[in-house]
Scaffold this motif. Sequence first.
Motif, PDB file in Angstrom:
ATOM      1  N   ARG A 136      -0.101 -10.490   2.201  1.00  0.00           N
ATOM      2  CA  ARG A 136       0.091  -9.124   1.840  1.00  0.00           C
ATOM      3  C   ARG A 136      -0.278  -8.486   0.091  1.00  0.00           C
ATOM      4  O   ARG A 136      -1.352  -7.903   0.020  1.00  0.00           O
ATOM      5  N   TYR A 143      -3.299  -7.802  -1.942  1.00  0.00           N
ATOM      6  CA  TYR A 143      -3.803  -5.892  -1.818  1.00  0.00           C
ATOM      7  C   TYR A 143      -2.940  -5.385  -2.850  1.00  0.00           C
ATOM      8  O   TYR A 143      -2.824  -4.223  -2.394  1.00  0.00           O
ATOM      9  N   LEU A 160      -3.182   3.029   2.591  1.00  0.00           N
ATOM     10  CA  LEU A 160      -3.522   1.520   2.091  1.00  0.00           C
ATOM     11  C   LEU A 160      -3.107   0.284   2.401  1.00  0.00           C
ATOM     12  O   LEU A 160      -3.259  -0.602   2.782  1.00  0.00           O
ATOM     13  N   LYS A 161      -1.880   0.987   2.902  1.00  0.00           N
ATOM     14  CA  LYS A 161      -0.631   0.039   2.941  1.00  0.00           C
ATOM     15  C   LYS A 161      -0.339  -0.593   2.098  1.00  0.00           C
ATOM     16  O   LYS A 161      -0.633  -2.121   1.459  1.00  0.00           O
ATOM     17  N   MET A 204     -10.731  -0.911  -0.121  1.00  0.00           N
ATOM     18  CA  MET A 204      -9.349  -1.128  -0.027  1.00  0.00           C
ATOM     19  C   MET A 204      -8.486  -0.986   1.250  1.00  0.00           C
ATOM     20  O   MET A 204      -7.567  -1.834   1.994  1.00  0.00           O
ATOM     21  N   GLU A 205      -8.988  -0.070   2.212  1.00  0.00           N
ATOM     22  CA  GLU A 205      -8.335   0.644   3.465  1.00  0.00           C
ATOM     23  C   GLU A 205      -8.581  -0.203   3.884  1.00  0.00           C
ATOM     24  O   GLU A 205      -8.133  -0.784   5.490  1.00  0.00           O
ATOM     25  N   ASN A 237      -7.654  -3.817   5.006  1.00  0.00           N
ATOM     26  CA  ASN A 237      -6.222  -4.025   4.807  1.00  0.00           C
ATOM     27  C   ASN A 237      -5.590  -5.042   5.992  1.00  0.00           C
ATOM     28  O   ASN A 237      -4.302  -4.766   6.372  1.00  0.00           O
ATOM     29  N   GLN A 275      -3.860  -8.326   5.867  1.00  0.00           N
ATOM     30  CA  GLN A 275      -2.896  -8.635   5.366  1.00  0.00           C
ATOM     31  C   GLN A 275      -2.078  -9.461   6.360  1.00  0.00           C
ATOM     32  O   GLN A 275      -1.473  -9.017   7.254  1.00  0.00           O
TER      33      GLN A 275
END
Length: 509
Positions: free
Chosen positions: A41, A44, A84-85, A389-390, A393, A396
């Motif tokens: 993860r 990111y 976005l985490k 990016m979202e 995710n 991840q």
Amino acid sequence: MKQPFNYLRTGVLGLLMAATGVQAQNKVTLRTDAAAPTINRNIYGHFAEHLGNCIYGGFYVGDTSHIPNTNGVRNDIIAALRKLKVPNLRWPGGCFADTYHWKDGVGPKDKRPTLVNTWWGGVTEDNSFGTHDFLNLCEELGAEPYLAGNVGSGTVQELADWVQYVNFPGKSPMSDLRQANGRKDPWKVKFWGVGNEAWGCGGNMKPEYYSDIYRKYATFMSGPLFKIASGANSSDYNWTEVLMKNIPTNMVNGLALHHYSVIEWNHKGDAVNFTEEQYFQTMTSACFMDTLIRKHSAIMDKYDREKKVALVVDEWGGWYDVQPGTNPGFLFQQNTMRDAMIAGVTLNIFNNHADRVRMANLAQAINVLQAVILTKGDQIILTPTYHVMEMYNVHQDATQIPLEIQSNDYTSGKGKLPAVTASASKDKAGLTHISLVNIDPKKAQEITVSTQDAYKSVSGRILSSKMQDHNSFTQPDLVKPQAFSGAAIKDKTLTVKLPPCSVVVLELK
């Protein structure tokens, strides 16, 4: 060892489907039966430097601001980054890190000394955003903090004290100081950078000299830490060779790598008003990340066959000329679909090299370089890069699915590149996700995806627009993800039609 991921070009560039403009089929083969690593993860991750309006005027507005905030940090930004985490956030630099003295940023804010940011704009800062503010922000985000230590102008004792200040639970001079400043429990910071760009703004060191400096600093950083050495500038493979040779693997957990997608350093071009030729040059630089990772990894493999040391790409992204009328030291630039293409291609590369790349940081989070968020007063906008990016995710902590890809070429007067890139993973819930990018700004691409597993359904989202399109404060939602209906599955074959300049993430059940 044979790489599970490779690009193969076809010789059918000129065959177009006249009615649709779709080129002859590209092919992706998923190898779900192959052993593969987890996509960490932390690939990111993001980056927040004291640079321009990233911290002040970006993250931080102060607790007296009329803008809703939590301890001075904007609530709308916290909410956006949670979506976005964000797994980790790097701070305080960058070049700034090697001039930053952390003790100036703790204690009562009205008693903190000011500093001049000599690297970025020559502005005076009041140190109102410091260690507590940053680490509390990371707690709000659910992100791991990644602290970059001052090796360039600092001392071993200063960095050792910082480690003790934020991590030590017992009684000590630094933990006593932390408690006196209002924080009883330590934050337990795991990720530590031992300097930044030691080959440049971090001290203009030679790799042999930095290797010894690293060993010295790392020796006095106590605790179960993930220590990251200042790694190479893009294709400086000798830097990696010297560090891997001179630093034992039991003293280092990560080796950094910095690479920006740049047309030319002295002629970066406009962030919005660029030509297709400039677009192609930028994408060539972005795609070069795959070569960099392969070559640096091959060097690391000579000294670390078990891949104990991670390759940490803790600065990456597009870099253009600053927006006209802004402080040239603030590095503010708009964010277009070109940046979405950079993000999609780069993240596919990272996913496909998850055995060695286990951490990365996009530069930077807010208002600087390839930002995911731009601010203006009490407004924020989410950039095309944010949306990629979202969308991505879902990868991840999922298990990478090795793949082979045969791609048509995207051609330009400057050469040719694979038009299509891809990566895939399977998460703990058993869902398979495939990320596909078509960098060709004019031609659609039809893709056949062969799988070894039978799937019953496919759904997905797409981000697609003209390459110069971007979100602005007058049109904040011009570029945003939409439901994707261009994929169909039959038996073990998936067919996908990608529009020009598009990013698609599919979910297979």
